[in-house]
Motif scaffolding. Structure first.
Motif, PDB file in Angstrom:
ATOM      1  N   GLY A  75     104.628  56.302 -19.870  1.00  0.00           N
ATOM      2  CA  GLY A  75     103.676  56.074 -18.786  1.00  0.00           C
ATOM      3  C   GLY A  75     103.999  54.850 -17.948  1.00  0.00           C
ATOM      4  N   PRO A  76     104.155  53.664 -18.571  1.00  0.00           N
ATOM      5  CA  PRO A  76     104.468  52.468 -17.787  1.00  0.00           C
ATOM      6  C   PRO A  76     105.766  52.572 -16.995  1.00  0.00           C
ATOM      7  CG  PRO A  76     103.633  51.840 -19.936  1.00  0.00           C
ATOM      8  CD  PRO A  76     103.823  53.327 -19.973  1.00  0.00           C
ATOM      9  N   VAL A  77     106.817  53.116 -17.607  1.00  0.00           N
ATOM     10  CA  VAL A  77     108.092  53.237 -16.886  1.00  0.00           C
ATOM     11  C   VAL A  77     107.954  54.214 -15.723  1.00  0.00           C
ATOM     12  CG1 VAL A  77     110.478  54.049 -17.065  1.00  0.00           C
ATOM     13  CG2 VAL A  77     109.529  52.568 -18.843  1.00  0.00           C
ATOM     14  N   ALA A 110     103.488  62.567 -19.137  1.00  0.00           N
ATOM     15  CA  ALA A 110     102.777  61.307 -18.928  1.00  0.00           C
ATOM     16  C   ALA A 110     103.409  60.516 -17.790  1.00  0.00           C
ATOM     17  CB  ALA A 110     102.787  60.482 -20.211  1.00  0.00           C
ATOM     18  N   ALA A 111     104.747  60.438 -17.797  1.00  0.00           N
ATOM     19  CA  ALA A 111     105.451  59.689 -16.755  1.00  0.00           C
ATOM     20  C   ALA A 111     105.226  60.305 -15.381  1.00  0.00           C
ATOM     21  CB  ALA A 111     106.941  59.632 -17.075  1.00  0.00           C
ATOM     22  N   THR A 170     103.719  44.219 -11.914  1.00  0.00           N
ATOM     23  CA  THR A 170     103.364  45.538 -12.444  1.00  0.00           C
ATOM     24  C   THR A 170     103.797  45.672 -13.898  1.00  0.00           C
ATOM     25  OG1 THR A 170     103.490  46.597 -10.272  1.00  0.00           O
ATOM     26  CG2 THR A 170     103.777  48.017 -12.194  1.00  0.00           C
ATOM     27  N   VAL A 171     105.030  45.274 -14.184  1.00  0.00           N
ATOM     28  CA  VAL A 171     105.544  45.355 -15.557  1.00  0.00           C
ATOM     29  C   VAL A 171     104.712  44.482 -16.494  1.00  0.00           C
ATOM     30  CG1 VAL A 171     107.518  44.804 -17.034  1.00  0.00           C
ATOM     31  CG2 VAL A 171     107.877  45.962 -14.840  1.00  0.00           C
ATOM     32  N   LEU A 176     106.185  53.716  -8.344  1.00  0.00           N
ATOM     33  CA  LEU A 176     105.631  52.699  -7.451  1.00  0.00           C
ATOM     34  C   LEU A 176     106.708  52.219  -6.487  1.00  0.00           C
ATOM     35  CD1 LEU A 176     103.136  50.660  -6.962  1.00  0.00           C
ATOM     36  CD2 LEU A 176     104.492  49.078  -8.333  1.00  0.00           C
ATOM     37  N   LEU A 177     107.909  51.994  -7.017  1.00  0.00           N
ATOM     38  CA  LEU A 177     109.017  51.553  -6.181  1.00  0.00           C
ATOM     39  C   LEU A 177     109.408  52.636  -5.181  1.00  0.00           C
ATOM     40  CD1 LEU A 177     111.098  49.392  -5.532  1.00  0.00           C
ATOM     41  CD2 LEU A 177     112.557  50.342  -7.337  1.00  0.00           C
ATOM     42  N   VAL A 178     109.441  53.887  -5.632  1.00  0.00           N
ATOM     43  CA  VAL A 178     109.747  54.997  -4.723  1.00  0.00           C
ATOM     44  C   VAL A 178     108.727  55.049  -3.592  1.00  0.00           C
ATOM     45  CG1 VAL A 178     109.833  57.513  -4.517  1.00  0.00           C
ATOM     46  CG2 VAL A 178     110.940  56.380  -6.454  1.00  0.00           C
ATOM     47  N   GLY A 179     107.455  54.940  -3.942  1.00  0.00           N
ATOM     48  CA  GLY A 179     106.416  54.967  -2.924  1.00  0.00           C
ATOM     49  C   GLY A 179     106.536  53.813  -1.948  1.00  0.00           C
TER      50      GLY A 179
END
Length: 204
Positions: free
Chosen positions: A77-79, A127-128, A163-164, A85-88
């Motif tokens: 999920g986190p990854v 999940a991802a 975020t991480v 998020l970066l893609v967006g």
């Protein structure tokens, strides 16, 4: 009956308390956008934007509560969220218009909050992809704000770092509470879901 909490549980509560704040304040919804131009301002943005903070911590909480064991199960999920998020953000920087950005950000709070409450277990890739789909809209919102900035990539690096760390905070809190006092994590999830529902109601 008196419930004794260890220092570890107390620290976990401090992490999840922020995710349960159900106010109408939001980094994007109903708020004026700001242009960020440094790593530090990018790092601070998710920490002071309640919608982003709540979603990121909730993803970590859910991942820890639903994981069958320590290891890869914790990270899907986190990854997935951080990557999408970066893609967006890149899409936003390029001016790609996506519909319903703000409603989807609010919906992400409702859904991730309910995932925490239910401790729903799904395959890792699902999940991802699931949380990643919502993360695209969080990233696009950031990208729109940064379009035209000379330091956009530096600012995005700060946002991704925060975020991480927020995911890690959620993971730590969820793992500490998953066997004892799990109701505290579920209460935080309910708060996040209520926050998202309130934002959606404001947009209706």
């Amino acid at each position: 009956m008196r419930i004794a909490l260890s220092h570890r549980h107390t620290a976990a509560l401090l992490f999840i308390a922020a995710s349960a704040i159900g106010t109408s304040a939001s980094a994007h919804t109903g708020a004026e956008s700001h242009i960020h131009n440094s790593f530090l301002s990018g790092f601070a943005h998710p920490l002071f934007g309640l919608d982003h903070l709540a979603a990121m911590v909730a993803v970590g909480l859910w991942s820890a509560l639903a994981a069958r064991s320590a290891g890869r199960d914790l990270l899907w999920g986190p990854v997935g969220f951080a990557a999408m998020l970066l893609v967006g953000a890149v899409l936003g920087l390029e001016g790609v218009a996506l519909p319903a950005v703000e409603p989807m950000i609010a919906a992400s709070l409702l859904v991730t909050g309910l995932l925490v409450v239910s401790r729903l277990r799904v395959p890792g890739l699902a999940a991802a992809l699931g949380v990643g789909a919502f993360a695209v809209f969080h990233g696009v919102a950031h990208g729109y704000e940064l379009a035209g900035s000379d330091s956009a990539w530096l600012t995005l690096a700060g946002m991704l770092t925060a975020t991480v760390l927020l995911h890690s905070a959620g993971l730590a809190a969820g793992w500490a509470l998953r066997h004892r006092h799990v109701w505290l994590a579920r209460a935080a999830g309910a708060g996040v879901a209520a926050f998202g529902g309130a934002l959606l109601a404001q947009m209706a």
